[in-house]
Design a protein around this motif. Structure first.
Motif, mmCIF file in Angstrom:
data_model
loop_
_atom_site.group_PDB
_atom_site.id
_atom_site.type_symbol
_atom_site.label_atom_id
_atom_site.label_comp_id
_atom_site.label_asym_id
_atom_site.label_seq_id
_atom_site.Cartn_x
_atom_site.Cartn_y
_atom_site.Cartn_z
ATOM 1 N N GLY A 138 21.799 -6.757 -4.151
ATOM 2 C CA GLY A 138 22.067 -5.553 -4.920
ATOM 3 C C GLY A 138 20.839 -4.776 -5.335
ATOM 4 O O GLY A 138 20.937 -3.854 -6.154
ATOM 5 N N CYS A 139 19.676 -5.095 -4.789
ATOM 6 C CA CYS A 139 18.441 -4.366 -5.097
ATOM 7 C C CYS A 139 18.228 -3.293 -4.028
ATOM 8 O O CYS A 139 17.386 -3.439 -3.122
ATOM 9 C CB CYS A 139 17.255 -5.319 -5.155
ATOM 10 N N PRO A 191 21.031 -4.649 -9.592
ATOM 11 C CA PRO A 191 21.663 -3.539 -10.305
ATOM 12 C C PRO A 191 22.562 -2.640 -9.470
ATOM 13 O O PRO A 191 23.289 -1.817 -10.024
ATOM 14 C CB PRO A 191 20.459 -2.740 -10.820
ATOM 15 N N GLN A 192 22.515 -2.746 -8.133
ATOM 16 C CA GLN A 192 23.263 -1.799 -7.304
ATOM 17 C C GLN A 192 24.055 -2.528 -6.209
ATOM 18 O O GLN A 192 23.942 -2.218 -5.027
ATOM 19 C CB GLN A 192 22.304 -0.788 -6.662
ATOM 20 N N SER A 193 24.878 -3.455 -6.617
ATOM 21 C CA SER A 193 25.635 -4.225 -5.634
ATOM 22 C C SER A 193 26.603 -3.352 -4.846
ATOM 23 O O SER A 193 26.699 -3.460 -3.614
ATOM 24 C CB SER A 193 26.396 -5.359 -6.326
ATOM 25 N N LEU A 194 27.342 -2.492 -5.527
ATOM 26 C CA LEU A 194 28.295 -1.632 -4.841
ATOM 27 C C LEU A 194 27.586 -0.698 -3.865
ATOM 28 O O LEU A 194 27.991 -0.582 -2.692
ATOM 29 C CB LEU A 194 29.093 -0.812 -5.856
ATOM 30 N N GLU A 195 26.519 -0.055 -4.317
ATOM 31 C CA GLU A 195 25.794 0.875 -3.456
ATOM 32 C C GLU A 195 25.155 0.164 -2.267
ATOM 33 O O GLU A 195 25.105 0.709 -1.158
ATOM 34 C CB GLU A 195 24.720 1.614 -4.267
ATOM 35 N N THR A 196 24.678 -1.057 -2.503
ATOM 36 C CA THR A 196 24.074 -1.823 -1.410
ATOM 37 C C THR A 196 25.107 -2.141 -0.343
ATOM 38 O O THR A 196 24.860 -1.989 0.858
ATOM 39 C CB THR A 196 23.463 -3.135 -1.939
ATOM 40 N N LEU A 197 26.271 -2.595 -0.765
ATOM 41 C CA LEU A 197 27.328 -2.937 0.177
ATOM 42 C C LEU A 197 27.744 -1.711 0.982
ATOM 43 O O LEU A 197 27.906 -1.776 2.220
ATOM 44 C CB LEU A 197 28.516 -3.511 -0.587
ATOM 45 N N ARG A 198 27.911 -0.610 0.306
ATOM 46 C CA ARG A 198 28.287 0.627 1.003
ATOM 47 C C ARG A 198 27.206 1.062 1.989
ATOM 48 O O ARG A 198 27.516 1.510 3.105
ATOM 49 C CB ARG A 198 28.543 1.735 -0.013
ATOM 50 N N GLU A 257 31.649 -3.827 -10.611
ATOM 51 C CA GLU A 257 31.721 -2.446 -10.143
ATOM 52 C C GLU A 257 32.368 -2.368 -8.767
ATOM 53 O O GLU A 257 33.102 -1.416 -8.466
ATOM 54 C CB GLU A 257 30.319 -1.833 -10.099
ATOM 55 N N ILE A 258 32.105 -3.357 -7.923
ATOM 56 C CA ILE A 258 32.736 -3.374 -6.598
ATOM 57 C C ILE A 258 34.237 -3.587 -6.747
ATOM 58 O O ILE A 258 35.038 -2.911 -6.096
ATOM 59 C CB ILE A 258 32.148 -4.488 -5.713
ATOM 60 N N ASP A 271 37.257 1.679 -2.909
ATOM 61 C CA ASP A 271 37.123 1.143 -1.553
ATOM 62 C C ASP A 271 36.858 -0.362 -1.547
ATOM 63 O O ASP A 271 36.383 -0.906 -0.548
ATOM 64 C CB ASP A 271 36.008 1.864 -0.784
ATOM 65 N N CYS A 272 37.199 -1.043 -2.649
ATOM 66 C CA CYS A 272 36.946 -2.488 -2.722
ATOM 67 C C CYS A 272 37.637 -3.241 -1.594
ATOM 68 O O CYS A 272 37.034 -4.115 -0.950
ATOM 69 C CB CYS A 272 37.414 -3.033 -4.074
ATOM 70 N N GLU A 273 38.888 -2.922 -1.334
ATOM 71 C CA GLU A 273 39.623 -3.638 -0.291
ATOM 72 C C GLU A 273 38.958 -3.441 1.074
ATOM 73 O O GLU A 273 38.845 -4.390 1.867
ATOM 74 C CB GLU A 273 41.069 -3.153 -0.240
ATOM 75 N N GLU A 274 38.497 -2.236 1.354
ATOM 76 C CA GLU A 274 37.827 -1.965 2.623
ATOM 77 C C GLU A 274 36.513 -2.729 2.725
ATOM 78 O O GLU A 274 36.172 -3.273 3.787
ATOM 79 C CB GLU A 274 37.559 -0.462 2.768
ATOM 80 N N LEU A 275 35.768 -2.786 1.628
ATOM 81 C CA LEU A 275 34.494 -3.502 1.633
ATOM 82 C C LEU A 275 34.704 -4.997 1.809
ATOM 83 O O LEU A 275 33.946 -5.663 2.534
ATOM 84 C CB LEU A 275 33.733 -3.214 0.335
ATOM 85 N N CYS A 276 35.738 -5.534 1.166
ATOM 86 C CA CYS A 276 36.042 -6.956 1.331
ATOM 87 C C CYS A 276 36.436 -7.261 2.775
ATOM 88 O O CYS A 276 36.005 -8.275 3.351
ATOM 89 C CB CYS A 276 37.172 -7.378 0.391
ATOM 90 N N HIS A 277 37.237 -6.405 3.347
ATOM 91 C CA HIS A 277 37.647 -6.601 4.741
ATOM 92 C C HIS A 277 36.431 -6.571 5.659
ATOM 93 O O HIS A 277 36.312 -7.393 6.590
ATOM 94 C CB HIS A 277 38.651 -5.525 5.156
#
Length: 270
Positions: free
Chosen positions: A11-12, A43-50, A88-89, A94-100
């Protein structure tokens, strides 16, 4: 065209973007290998994943223990722990899409042309790369199966069994495969795991050693990229192993290696 590998991002995102700018990374021609633990604690787990997902085929990802734990949390099978930064994720549209997308990633990646293998934690001493790929495929198949992945996540946690046996079946079999690839640091000559010690290799418990220092390790002639072990500070005292977790989320640095010439690039994480 170049291929780069990066250690635990967790998440960095800002240090990662800084490094990618520094090396002139171009997703149209370059590849970025990510050695697991894309998210959590930073601090940016959601943004990192995206961001990693947005790279498409330019990103090659293996899953780490934090990534798998997040999937279990997202399914409601595991509570969030102190210090987790994945809420936050879970709240994201779009959590379901990111998990998939995460569930489609590998536990072990091997590139025959480049002659590198990437895994989050390590390859147990009793397995060749070929065998490790077969074992990782067992878990990957379950994760990607809409009818079986939830049962796997529900039963994934635990430290038993601690050593592989070919006759293991069901959840025990999948659990030890997962633990080897995503949690291993110390083991003994037979591949028995030790989970308590998380310090550097000089503090190995009696009878155990770093997985990459085990004598007659079957993959000793193969080049292996791994993360997970921040206490190594990017240094594994063995040939053909490249430790890339340099503790970014713990105030250390984020490290990228160019696979073609093994040049290292680091960015301090404040």
């Amino acid at each position: 065209m170049a291929t780069y590998a990066v250690g635990d991002i967790q998440g960095c995102l800002e240090p990662l973007l800084h490094l990618l700018e520094q090396i002139g990374f171009d997703p149209k021609v370059d590849k970025l290998w990510v050695a697991g633990d894309l998210i959590n604690r930073g601090p940016q787990s959601l943004e990192t994943l995206r961001f990693i997902r947005s790279l498409g085929d330019a990103a090659v990802v293996v899953l780490g223990n934090h990534d798998l734990s997040f999937l279990a949390v997202a399914e409601g099978f595991q509570p969030m722990r102190d210090g987790d930064t994945v809420e936050e994720i879970i709240r994201a549209s779009d959590c379901e899409e990111l998990c998939h997308w995460l569930r489609q990633q590998k536990l072990v990646h091997h590139d025959e042309a480049l002659a590198y293998t990437m895994v989050h934690a390590g390859i147990p001493p009793q397995w060749s790369i070929k065998k490790a790929l077969r074992r990782s495929a067992e878990v990957e198949d379950v994760l990607q199966d809409e009818e079986r992945y939830q049962d796997f996540l529900l039963n994934m946690f635990g430290s038993e069994p601690r050593v592989w046996h070919k006759n293991l079946k069901g959840h025990d079999r999948l659990r030890i495969i997962t633990n080897y690839f995503t949690r291993m640091r110390f083991c003994d000559n037979d591949g028995q795991l030790e989970f308590q010690a998380k310090s550097g290799p000089d503090a190995a418990p009696k009878g155990f050693g770093p997985w990459y220092k085990i004598k007659q390790r079957k993959a000793s002639n193969d080049r292996i990229i791994f993360g997970h072990w921040a206490a190594l500070q990017g240094h594994a005292d063995a040939e053909n192993v490249f430790a890339l977790d340099t503790g970014c989320v713990w105030g250390g640095s984020l490290t990228i290696m160019c696979l073609e010439d093994q040049t290292l690039y680091s960015c301090a994480c404040d």
